[in-house]
Design an enzyme around this catalytic site. Structure first.
Site, PDB file in Angstrom:
ATOM      1  CG  ASP A 259      -2.233   0.831   0.855  1.00  0.00           C
ATOM      2  OD1 ASP A 259      -2.164   1.667  -0.066  1.00  0.00           O
ATOM      3  OD2 ASP A 259      -3.261   0.668   1.523  1.00  0.00           O
TER       4      ASP A 259
HETATM    5  C1  BGC Z   1      -5.083   3.121  -0.048  1.00  0.00           C
HETATM    6  C2  BGC Z   1      -5.173   2.062  -1.116  1.00  0.00           C
HETATM    7  C3  BGC Z   1      -4.960   2.669  -2.482  1.00  0.00           C
HETATM    8  C4  BGC Z   1      -3.620   3.385  -2.480  1.00  0.00           C
HETATM    9  C5  BGC Z   1      -3.238   3.956  -3.825  1.00  0.00           C
HETATM   10  C6  BGC Z   1      -3.858   3.990  -0.196  1.00  0.00           C
HETATM   11  O1  BGC Z   1      -3.907   5.096   0.657  1.00  0.00           O
HETATM   12  O2  BGC Z   1      -5.101   2.494   1.220  1.00  0.00           O
HETATM   13  O3  BGC Z   1      -6.393   1.392  -1.040  1.00  0.00           O
HETATM   14  O4  BGC Z   1      -5.033   1.693  -3.475  1.00  0.00           O
HETATM   15  O5  BGC Z   1      -3.656   4.417  -1.515  1.00  0.00           O
HETATM   16  O6  BGC Z   1      -4.000   5.041  -4.157  1.00  0.00           O
END
Ligand code: BGC
Length: 761
Positions: free
Chosen positions: A301
């Site tokens: 993530d």
């Molecule tokens: C979120 C993810 C997301 C990622 C990319 C993160 O803050 O938890 O679900 O895919 O950002 O945007």
């Protein structure tokens, strides 16, 4: 080279609309037109092409393939410059949050200048639609119609892939039992079975049948594991879950995504039992790779590898990188740590394995065959915002709506004698909130807000629509309330659109109070005091505590943040052009104090008694029961359920339970028979009851419809004390009904070889 299209439903629609006219043309790459076939689901040991490529790569190039960076071109100039030069030297293997063919093309051009010309993969959060924004995922789940979710994901994939995207960070398949948690908007609610059905549908919708087709996206099951169980509903905070609960409740949707062939997985930010998921070998190795045999890519993530420092299990960036890599994270999103990994025999081995997985994904997507496969500007202009998709978004928004109250049978509306309708409330004209929190490309100006939809459609019928916001959606400001109430008094009918603004929902938008925010409760009181027929519509992103709302308003409809066609869908629902038949995928509690409250909790040794009794699982100041249970939602007709029967023979699998529902009312309406089983005695404490099947039907007046639920032995397995799925013969209480409070119909005894017998109460 030739491009093969799989004739998916949306593609057929696309062809009918004269879309996809230009086959994309491959640019000259190192592999030219002799590129190997792109259809591979996993890295094959005999894949000479990828093995040769790996052998040619330097350590830096390998680490580059494992590095993902945001490609926001509107960012500060130095980032842009640095990003481009690093793509050009092969130091970045994938880019996130950039879309649009022209912009992606520039980056792909850059990647193909690198020594080995390995194409970039473009990732994006396509959560509930790309530019044609569909309802938020919890609304999709409320439709109790997985085919709809699959089609919505198919449309999203078709649009997004036409805009250069190859990979979506969706679906989020986290189970959520706490409506304070902002991210409940993104999932399918509180039930593992529902979560599994929708996980499969969404993965299939995104990925289609063949990742190399230009209208498909690689999907990503996220966030492994137990992210939704954050303490206090605080996003990113610790979740303390036993292994049994993790396996029994939180993991089935991930396993379902595996079965559907999901290409990638993202671990969760939080820590459980002393281990942040990005360094959790139990999750990423034992479960994911070994038990489930997942062959695909694990992407971190956003910045989560660096966060291992803040979690305090790593003292420096190198250790954080090593921990994540060795736990099984293949791609580092935004920490930029993998590029400086210390080179040791262990990290070399792990890096090689990770690189092969990343290259396999690129190959599966058809990018080696043609790095410009998804980068056709003409196709983009023809596919994005196709009017057909808007029609789908309108139908989807209507299907997700849930009718909580219809005490005066006001819905569908009888417009006889109605000359003026007052549309009141802060969510009425808020097109941005209608889009929902999690979309990056949707535009408010493309969106039919509730007010716009009602205005246009009612005015076409010669009915005047007047509007007042009444109060802001979030801040307390009662100054506009009396004007709004006055407007209500002057009108024949009131549609009150209340709820949550989009930015009170979604990632990190957790709430401690989940009633109506700001001055909205006062607005409601002032408006209903005028005594006009009033429909209260909720535009929300989570279950709300509606105890005070319920008593005031006899007509209560949950619309959610319903996407680009919110207003038209609302009109369809109000006038009966679309049957209202959604059901709650999450319990609506009476108050925050009851949370967590979910229908399939355990019974306890002291279950609640009838009435108030001390020394029971209960509250002293509130009933234990929710305000609206899981699976609840009214129809606008009268539905009769026959007593279900077991139609299969004893001594065989599967066990089949059948019955009828009849529309005994005077309107076409939807109903969702739901099957709940309750294991009476087993070696580990069972949930009170468990959803095992559901199906949504539309019934004409007088129509009778058969439902049929098929139970396989595997459906009755549970996680035993040894953490393995096991089956135990015994008795089950069976209930089929319109929500999770359905009364028991009969008991059945089940043995190793299927049904033993049935006993009626
Ligand atoms: C979120 C993810 C997301 C990622 C990319 C993160 O803050 O938890 O679900 O895919 O950002 O945007």
């Amino acid at each position: 080279m030739s491009i093969r299209f799989s004739l998916s439903k949306s593609l057929v629609a696309g062809l009918a609309f004269g879309l996809f006219v230009q086959p994309v043309v491959a640019q000259e790459t190192e592999w030219g037109s002799d590129a190997p076939p792109a259809i591979r689901k996993t890295f094959q040991k005999d894949d000479v092409f990828l093995k040769d490529l790996l052998a040619k790569m330097t350590w830096e190039e390998k680490c580059g393939q494992l590095t993902q960076y945001a490609g926001e071109l509107t960012g500060p100039q130095p980032i842009k410059k640095e990003l481009f030069s690093r793509i050009g030297t092969g130091e970045i293997g994938s880019v996130l949050s950039i879309s649009g063919v022209e912009r992606c093309r520039k980056m792909q051009d850059e990647a193909l200048k690198s020594r080995l010309k390995i194409p970039l993969v473009f990732a994006f959060d396509v959560i509930h639609g790309y530019r044609t924004v569909y309802p938020i995922p919890i609304s999709e789940a409320a439709s109790f119609d997985p085919a709809l979710a699959q089609e919505a994901a198919r449309v999203a994939a078709t649009e997004a892939s036409a805009a250069g995207i190859n990979w979506t960070f969706a679906p989020m398949v986290d189970l959520a039992r706490d409506p304070r948690w902002g991210r409940v908007i993104e999932g399918a609610g509180e039930d593992p079975y529902m979560g599994s059905v929708f996980a499969k549908a969404r993965v299939r919708g995104f990925q289609g049948e063949d990742l190399s087709q230009p209208d498909t996206l690689a999907a990503c099951a996220k966030h492994l594991g137990g992210y939704g169980a954050a303490e206090g509903g605080r996003d990113y905070d610790t979740s303390e879950i036993s292994e049994m609960t993790l396996r029994e409740s939180y993991m089935p949707p991930f396993e379902a995504a595996m079965e559907a062939g999901v290409a990638t997985v993202m671990p969760s930010f939080q820590e459980t039992a002393g281990r942040p998921s990005h360094a959790n070998t139990f999750l990423l190795q034992d479960l994911l790779r070994e038990e489930w045999g997942f062959p695909g890519v694990v992407v971190s993530d956003y910045g989560a590898i660096e966060e291992l420092l803040a979690h305090r299990i790593a003292g420096d960036r190198n250790s954080a990188g090593k921990l994540a890599l060795e736990a099984g994270v293949d791609i580092d999103m935004m920490s930029d740590i993998f590029r400086t990994l210390p080179r040791t025999p262990e990290t070399e081995k792990a890096v090689d394995e990770a690189v092969l997985r990343v290259l396999t994904l690129k190959k599966d997507l058809g990018l080696f065959e043609d790095p410009y496969r998804y980068l056709d500007v003409e196709r983009e202009s023809q596919v994005v915002m196709n009017p057909e998709y808007r029609r789908g978004a309108r139908a989807a928004a209507a299907k997700g709506a849930v009718l909580l109250e219809n005490r005066d049978s006001l819905l569908p509306l009888d417009l006889n004698g109605v000359k003026q309708i007052a549309v009141i409330g802060p969510l009425a004209a808020d097109a941005r909130s209608a889009l929902g929190e999690w979309n990056l490309v949707g535009r408010a100006e493309d969106t039919v807000s509730p007010l716009m939809g009602l205005q246009k459609n009612f005015e076409n019928r010669g009915i005047k629509v007047v509007h007042s916001e009444g109060c802001p959606s979030w801040e307390s400001d009662p100054s506009g309330i009396s004007k709004a109430a006055q407007l209500a008094a002057e009108s024949d009918l009131v549609i009150l659109v209340l709820g949550e603004p989009y930015d009170a929902t979604g990632e990190s938008r957790n709430r401690t109070q989940i009633g109506l925010p700001g001055s909205q409760q006062d607005l409601l009181e002032a408006v209903v005091a005028k005594g006009k027929p009033t429909v209260t519509v909720l535009a929300n992103g989570r279950p709300l505590a509606l105890t005070e709302v319920k008593d005031l308003t006899p007509t209560l409809l949950v619309l959610w943040h319903a996407g680009i066609e919110s207003g038209n869908a609302l009109y369809d629902l109000l006038v009966g052009d679309a049957p209202i038949g959604g059901k709650l995928p999450m319990t609506f509690p009476r108050s925050v104090g009851q949370i967590p409250l979910y229908y399939n909790r355990k019974t306890s040794g002291r279950p609640p008694a009838e009435g108030v009794e001390k020394y029971r699982v209960d509250y002293h100041d509130s009933p234990l029961t929710p305000l609206y249970p899981f699976g609840y939602g009214l129809t606008t007709s009268a539905m009769k359920f026959s007593t279900p029967v077991v139609s299969s023979k004893p001594g065989e699998w599967p066990i089949v339970i059948e019955g009828d529902i009849s529309n005994t009312g005077s309107r076409t309406a939807d109903e969702v028979p739901q099957l709940y089983l309750s294991d009476e005695v087993r070696s580990v404490t069972p949930p009170r009851k468990e959803l095992k099947g559901f199906e949504r039907f539309t019934l004409e007046p007088g129509q009778t419809q058969k439902y049929r639920f098929v139970i396989e032995k595997d459906d009755l397995r549970f996680v035993g004390l040894d953490m393995k799925r096991t089956f135990e013969p015994g008795w089950y209480t069976v209930a089929v009904g319109a929500d999770s409070d359905a009364a028991a119909n009969f008991r059945m005894e089940v043995g190793e070889d299927g049904l033993v017998g049935v006993s009626r109460p």
